[in-house]
Design a protein around this motif. Structure first.
Motif, PDB file in Angstrom:
ATOM      1  N   GLY A   1      66.596  96.851 130.151  1.00 27.81           N
ATOM      2  CA  GLY A   1      65.962  96.454 131.400  1.00 27.81           C
ATOM      3  C   GLY A   1      64.593  97.051 131.633  1.00 27.81           C
ATOM      4  O   GLY A   1      63.856  96.624 132.517  1.00 27.81           O
ATOM      5  N   GLN A   2      64.249  98.067 130.851  1.00 27.26           N
ATOM      6  CA  GLN A   2      62.964  98.750 131.019  1.00 27.26           C
ATOM      7  C   GLN A   2      61.785  97.803 130.747  1.00 27.26           C
ATOM      8  O   GLN A   2      60.829  97.750 131.515  1.00 27.26           O
TER       9      GLN A   2
ATOM     10  N   ARG B   1      54.958  85.699 128.368  1.00 26.55           N
ATOM     11  CA  ARG B   1      55.995  86.710 128.593  1.00 26.55           C
ATOM     12  C   ARG B   1      56.938  86.782 127.391  1.00 26.55           C
ATOM     13  O   ARG B   1      57.308  87.864 126.943  1.00 26.55           O
TER      14      ARG B   1
ATOM     15  N   ALA C   1      61.788  94.543 130.850  1.00 24.97           N
ATOM     16  CA  ALA C   1      61.742  93.492 131.876  1.00 24.97           C
ATOM     17  C   ALA C   1      61.003  93.981 133.123  1.00 24.97           C
ATOM     18  O   ALA C   1      60.207  93.241 133.710  1.00 24.97           O
ATOM     19  N   LYS C   2      61.237  95.239 133.514  1.00 22.85           N
ATOM     20  CA  LYS C   2      60.547  95.799 134.685  1.00 22.85           C
ATOM     21  C   LYS C   2      59.043  95.860 134.446  1.00 22.85           C
ATOM     22  O   LYS C   2      58.252  95.511 135.325  1.00 22.85           O
TER      23      LYS C   2
ATOM     24  N   GLU D   1      57.802  90.027 125.132  1.00 20.21           N
ATOM     25  CA  GLU D   1      59.177  90.498 124.959  1.00 20.21           C
ATOM     26  C   GLU D   1      59.509  90.658 123.481  1.00 20.21           C
ATOM     27  O   GLU D   1      60.099  91.647 123.065  1.00 20.21           O
TER      28      GLU D   1
ATOM     29  N   LEU E   1      57.259  94.070 132.364  1.00 20.40           N
ATOM     30  CA  LEU E   1      56.700  92.717 132.327  1.00 20.40           C
ATOM     31  C   LEU E   1      56.680  92.082 133.711  1.00 20.40           C
ATOM     32  O   LEU E   1      55.741  91.350 134.040  1.00 20.40           O
ATOM     33  N   ASP E   2      57.682  92.368 134.530  1.00 19.00           N
ATOM     34  CA  ASP E   2      57.677  91.871 135.913  1.00 19.00           C
ATOM     35  C   ASP E   2      56.482  92.435 136.680  1.00 19.00           C
ATOM     36  O   ASP E   2      55.807  91.713 137.425  1.00 19.00           O
TER      37      ASP E   2
ATOM     38  N   ALA F   1      60.038  94.530 122.239  1.00 16.99           N
ATOM     39  CA  ALA F   1      61.469  94.828 122.345  1.00 16.99           C
ATOM     40  C   ALA F   1      61.864  96.070 121.548  1.00 16.99           C
ATOM     41  O   ALA F   1      62.700  96.865 121.991  1.00 16.99           O
TER      42      ALA F   1
ATOM     43  N   GLU G   1      61.549  99.429 123.458  1.00 12.81           N
ATOM     44  CA  GLU G   1      62.336  99.631 124.683  1.00 12.81           C
ATOM     45  C   GLU G   1      63.443 100.642 124.403  1.00 12.81           C
ATOM     46  O   GLU G   1      64.206 100.490 123.453  1.00 12.81           O
TER      47      GLU G   1
END
Length: 149
Positions: free
Chosen positions: A38-39, A23, A41-42, A27, A44-45, A31, A34
């Protein structure tokens, strides 16, 4: 906005199709693409929830690709750079240390194949193994011809 999310997802999947990524690696690599906080992170989640991102597979992948050529300390460094959990890295390194002498002997045999003729050659062989990340005790046993496993 939806195309950017698809773009981030597409970029992440393209990276993951080549090899396993942690992860933290994703990131770092994504990065700059992006557009909204927060985009990424969503995205990757979502990928982690679908098991596209799996740290256990990252560890196994690195060990599989690198253990035939590198010692435990070099592989440990590579795993740490990937931002993996310290506990997972420690467990992987413990497993690698069990086969360290055998792997070092294979690397040494492919490169040199015969015991050093003099101190200069001995130093060269030892430096070579050290640069590959093998430990001092292991290097000494391999270069000295200590087959007493």
């Amino acid at each position: 906005m939806a195309t950017t999310t698809l773009s981030l997802t597409g970029r992440a999947l393209r990276l993951l199709s080549g090899r396993e990524h942690s992860r933290a690696e994703l990131e770092r690599k994504l990065a700059k693409f992006e557009e909204e906080p927060g985009q990424l992170a969503k995205v990757l989640d979502t990928l982690a929830a679908k098991d596209f991102i799996n740290e256990g597979r990252v560890v196994e992948s690195v060990i599989h690709r690198r253990s035939a050529k590198l010692g435990a300390s070099r592989i440990k460094q590579e795993l740490q750079q990937k931002g993996l959990e310290p506990e997972a890295v420690a467990q992987a390194v413990d497993r690698l240390r069990a086969s360290e002498v055998e792997r070092a002997r294979e690397v040494w045999h492919k490169k040199f194949g015969q015991p050093p003729a003099d101190a200069s050659e001995r130093g060269k062989q030892m430096r070579f193994l050290a640069s590959r990340g093998f430990g001092g005790d292991t290097i000494h046993r391999v270069v000295s011809g200590g087959d007493d496993d």
